[in-house]
Design a protein around this motif. Structure first.
Motif, mmCIF file in Angstrom:
data_model
loop_
_atom_site.group_PDB
_atom_site.id
_atom_site.type_symbol
_atom_site.label_atom_id
_atom_site.label_comp_id
_atom_site.label_asym_id
_atom_site.label_seq_id
_atom_site.Cartn_x
_atom_site.Cartn_y
_atom_site.Cartn_z
ATOM 1 N N UNK A 189 0.809 -1.208 0.000
ATOM 2 C CA UNK A 189 0.000 0.000 0.000
ATOM 3 C C UNK A 189 0.849 1.267 0.000
ATOM 4 N N UNK A 190 2.127 1.143 0.245
ATOM 5 C CA UNK A 190 2.991 2.315 0.305
ATOM 6 C C UNK A 190 4.212 2.078 -0.572
ATOM 7 N N UNK A 191 4.668 3.084 -1.282
ATOM 8 C CA UNK A 191 5.797 2.904 -2.196
ATOM 9 C C UNK A 191 7.103 2.669 -1.458
ATOM 10 N N UNK A 192 8.031 2.018 -2.143
ATOM 11 C CA UNK A 192 9.355 1.824 -1.583
ATOM 12 C C UNK A 192 10.027 3.183 -1.406
ATOM 13 N N UNK A 193 10.732 3.364 -0.328
ATOM 14 C CA UNK A 193 11.369 4.635 -0.050
ATOM 15 C C UNK A 193 10.769 5.351 1.140
ATOM 16 N N UNK A 194 9.690 4.799 1.710
ATOM 17 C CA UNK A 194 9.093 5.403 2.894
ATOM 18 C C UNK A 194 9.708 4.844 4.167
ATOM 19 N N UNK A 195 10.661 3.925 4.038
ATOM 20 C CA UNK A 195 11.251 3.295 5.212
ATOM 21 C C UNK A 195 12.140 4.273 5.969
ATOM 22 N N UNK A 196 11.935 4.351 7.276
ATOM 23 C CA UNK A 196 12.765 5.190 8.136
ATOM 24 C C UNK A 196 13.729 4.271 8.876
ATOM 25 N N UNK A 197 14.984 4.364 8.559
ATOM 26 C CA UNK A 197 15.981 3.447 9.100
ATOM 27 C C UNK A 197 16.515 3.935 10.445
ATOM 28 N N UNK A 198 16.994 2.957 11.253
ATOM 29 C CA UNK A 198 17.641 3.254 12.541
ATOM 30 C C UNK A 198 16.765 4.125 13.433
ATOM 31 N N UNK A 199 15.573 3.650 13.706
ATOM 32 C CA UNK A 199 14.611 4.385 14.534
ATOM 33 C C UNK A 199 14.448 3.683 15.879
ATOM 34 N N UNK A 200 14.475 4.460 16.953
ATOM 35 C CA UNK A 200 14.184 3.963 18.292
ATOM 36 C C UNK A 200 12.746 4.326 18.645
ATOM 37 N N UNK A 201 12.050 3.402 19.289
ATOM 38 C CA UNK A 201 10.689 3.695 19.732
ATOM 39 C C UNK A 201 10.590 3.434 21.233
ATOM 40 N N UNK A 202 9.896 4.314 21.902
ATOM 41 C CA UNK A 202 9.676 4.208 23.344
ATOM 42 C C UNK A 202 8.178 4.303 23.604
ATOM 43 N N UNK A 203 7.578 3.155 23.863
ATOM 44 C CA UNK A 203 6.139 3.091 24.127
ATOM 45 C C UNK A 203 5.894 2.569 25.532
ATOM 46 N N UNK A 204 6.657 3.067 26.462
ATOM 47 C CA UNK A 204 6.496 2.694 27.862
ATOM 48 C C UNK A 204 5.102 3.064 28.358
ATOM 49 N N UNK A 205 4.395 2.074 28.913
ATOM 50 C CA UNK A 205 3.052 2.257 29.485
ATOM 51 C C UNK A 205 2.038 2.725 28.452
ATOM 52 N N UNK A 206 2.324 2.530 27.189
ATOM 53 C CA UNK A 206 1.361 2.917 26.150
ATOM 54 C C UNK A 206 0.258 1.875 26.033
ATOM 55 N N UNK A 207 -0.912 2.319 25.636
ATOM 56 C CA UNK A 207 -2.010 1.422 25.324
ATOM 57 C C UNK A 207 -2.067 1.255 23.810
ATOM 58 N N UNK A 208 -1.794 0.044 23.343
ATOM 59 C CA UNK A 208 -1.720 -0.244 21.912
ATOM 60 C C UNK A 208 -2.861 -1.167 21.524
ATOM 61 N N UNK A 209 -3.557 -0.829 20.464
ATOM 62 C CA UNK A 209 -4.763 -1.553 20.050
ATOM 63 C C UNK A 209 -4.455 -2.334 18.784
ATOM 64 N N UNK A 210 -4.563 -3.659 18.879
ATOM 65 C CA UNK A 210 -4.273 -4.524 17.730
ATOM 66 C C UNK A 210 -2.965 -4.108 17.059
ATOM 67 N N UNK A 211 -1.939 -4.024 17.853
ATOM 68 C CA UNK A 211 -0.641 -3.555 17.357
ATOM 69 C C UNK A 211 -0.087 -4.514 16.311
ATOM 70 N N UNK A 212 0.254 -3.975 15.154
ATOM 71 C CA UNK A 212 0.783 -4.788 14.058
ATOM 72 C C UNK A 212 2.132 -4.213 13.621
ATOM 73 N N UNK A 213 3.200 -4.824 14.113
ATOM 74 C CA UNK A 213 4.553 -4.440 13.731
ATOM 75 C C UNK A 213 5.203 -5.545 12.899
ATOM 76 N N UNK A 214 4.403 -6.233 12.118
ATOM 77 C CA UNK A 214 4.908 -7.306 11.271
ATOM 78 C C UNK A 214 5.943 -6.763 10.291
ATOM 79 N N UNK A 215 7.067 -7.480 10.177
ATOM 80 C CA UNK A 215 8.154 -7.143 9.237
ATOM 81 C C UNK A 215 8.845 -5.817 9.547
ATOM 82 N N UNK A 216 8.586 -5.231 10.673
ATOM 83 C CA UNK A 216 9.209 -3.948 10.990
ATOM 84 C C UNK A 216 10.668 -4.138 11.409
ATOM 85 N N UNK A 217 11.478 -3.131 11.112
ATOM 86 C CA UNK A 217 12.878 -3.081 11.535
ATOM 87 C C UNK A 217 13.012 -1.941 12.534
#
Length: 455
Positions: free
Chosen positions: A215-243
């Motif tokens: 659904x999204x073109x190649x080139x939208x990938x953001x490389x070397x990203x840190x995520x901090x979701x401490x105590x977050x409420x995530x709904x049907x979280x889908x991080x399939x194939x994510x780097x």
């Protein structure tokens, strides 16, 4: 270039005039006794020298003017570039500030617009991507209580009192108006906020996938990203194939399905004390650095089939309520399941281990069929349920089962041991497996009160 002063110009003219006069005098003096024609040639030569010297000076001044013009042009270009950069920075700052302000709106549509504006800022400015991700993660870390899926039904989410506590309101804007709104209005606001949060999750997941989303073109990938979701409420979280580089999900509430299938974590990952209300899918996930699931609660199926743990994998005090599958998983370094609790069937079919853990409490069924322990397999004080299978398991080194308790049938058919298994104070409720009888008898023979062979 430094400008020439009138004094320097006058001095230069006098020098040139002096050179010309000196040359003329020298020529006329040297040819004073010659014929008139030769004296005339001398005068012409002197004039030529004077004119040539003046021409050289003119050429030098012309070159200097050209250089000055070039330096002026370069300066103007630099000023124009600086002005353009300043304008770009001002525009970026305005877009960023406006987007952040939109996230604080009391209207869900405006908050969604703010998220998309932040996405645009990150797309156009790669150096701002981590900052944008930090803002989106900060928004998801805000307190939120899920609305009921349908009137009269149980609220979807993590079955912990904290999630549905009145202290956890949806977004900051709702807190300002909660006292003046009815329960129906608050539920409606929560439903709208849920859509905003789903949008934020989709933006993160979309740009953490290296061109695998059709659904999204190649080139939208953001490389070397840190995520901090401490105590977050995530709904049907889908991080399939994510780097993801560094991932922090400490005490996060995963409402609905949570998928990290084929995800790659290149940095350290923390899921400590997180709560997964439904199924947690980590199939074929790759953990390059240390990962910790200490105190995590899995209320549905927990699947780690084919997962790869290159460094330490910590599952101590982890609670598994449903089916647990580590089939084909690879544990390269220290692996700890100390004080873990398994409420449902647990499988490690074909898994590769360097070590096991102490004081585990398995559910009714657990199987390690086809697993391989390259290092010391430690099962000190482990409690096994009604059925345990170590069929065709390879123990390359020692297998430590001291003080282990087998409540039901235990199978060790076709297993191989690199050293005699340690079975001191090991209790078998049913018959001791034939493959272990000799070692069990030798190590418990002289101990009073030890269970008899086959009891």
């Amino acid at each position: 270039m430094r400008a020439l002063t009138p004094r320097e110009i006058t001095l230069g003219a006098l020098v040139l005039f002096g050179i010309g006069i000196t040359a003329a005098v020298a020529l006329l003096t040297n040819f004073s006794g010659t014929t008139p024609a030769e004296r005339l040639d001398a005068i012409r030569t002197s004039a030529t020298l004077v004119v040539g010297t003046g021409g050289a000076a003119a050429l030098w001044l012309a070159a200097r003017r050209q250089r000055s013009a070039e330096l002026t042009l370069a300066h103007q270009q630099k000023v124009a570039a600086d002005d353009l950069l300043d304008a770009k920075e001002r525009r970026l700052t305005e877009l960023y500030v406006k987007a952040v302000e939109q996230l604080g709106s009391d209207k869900a549509a405006v908050r969604c617009g703010g998220l998309y504006a932040l996405e645009r800022v990150a797309q156009m400015n790669p150096d701002q991507r981590q900052t944008v991700v930090d803002v989106i993660c900060a928004y998801l870390r805000g307190p939120y209580a899920l609305p009921p899926d349908k009137p009269g039904t149980r609220r979807l989410g993590v079955p912990r009192p904290l999630v549905n506590s009145p202290t956890r309101i949806i977004a900051p804007e709702a807190a300002r108006r909660s006292a003046n709104t009815s329960p129906a209005q608050r539920d409606q606001e929560r439903r709208q906020e849920r859509e905003v949060r789903l949008t934020a999750q989709r933006i993160l997941a979309c740009h953490l996938r290296p061109g695998t989303d059709p659904k999204h073109p190649v080139g939208t990938f953001w490389n070397d990203i840190d995520i901090d979701l401490t105590e977050a409420t995530l709904i049907n979280a889908d991080f399939t194939n994510c780097h993801i580089r560094t991932a922090t999900f400490t005490r996060a509430d995963f409402a609905g399905e949570a998928s990290f299938r084929q995800a790659t974590f290149t940095g350290k990952s923390w899921f400590d004390e997180a709560s997964l209300a439904a199924n947690g899918n980590f199939e074929k996930a790759t953990f390059t650095e240390n990962v910790s699931f200490a105190g995590t609660s899995f209320f549905g199926t927990a699947s780690f089939r084919g997962a790869s743990f290159a460094q330490d994998a910590l599952f101590y005090e982890t609670s598994f309520t449903g089916l647990v599958a580590f089939d084909g998983a690879s544990f390269t370094r220290v692996t700890s399941f100390a004080d873990a609790r398994f409420g449902g069937p647990t499988t490690f079919l074909g898994a590769t281990w360097t070590a096991s853990s102490e004081e585990m409490n398995y559910g009714a069924i657990v199987t390690f069929q086809g697993a391989s322990f390259a290092g010391i397999a430690v099962f000190h004080a482990t409690r096994f349920g009604d059925f345990t299978s170590f069929q065709s398991v390879s123990f390359a080194r020692e297998a430590l089962f001291e003080r282990a308790h087998f409540a039901g049938e235990a199978i060790f058919d076709e297993s191989s041991f690199g050293a005699t298994p340690r079975l001191a104070d090991t209790h078998f409720t049913r018959d001791v497996p034939p493959e272990l009888r000799l070692a069990h008898a030798d190590q418990n023979e002289a101990k009073p009160g030890s269970p008899e062979l086959g009891q």
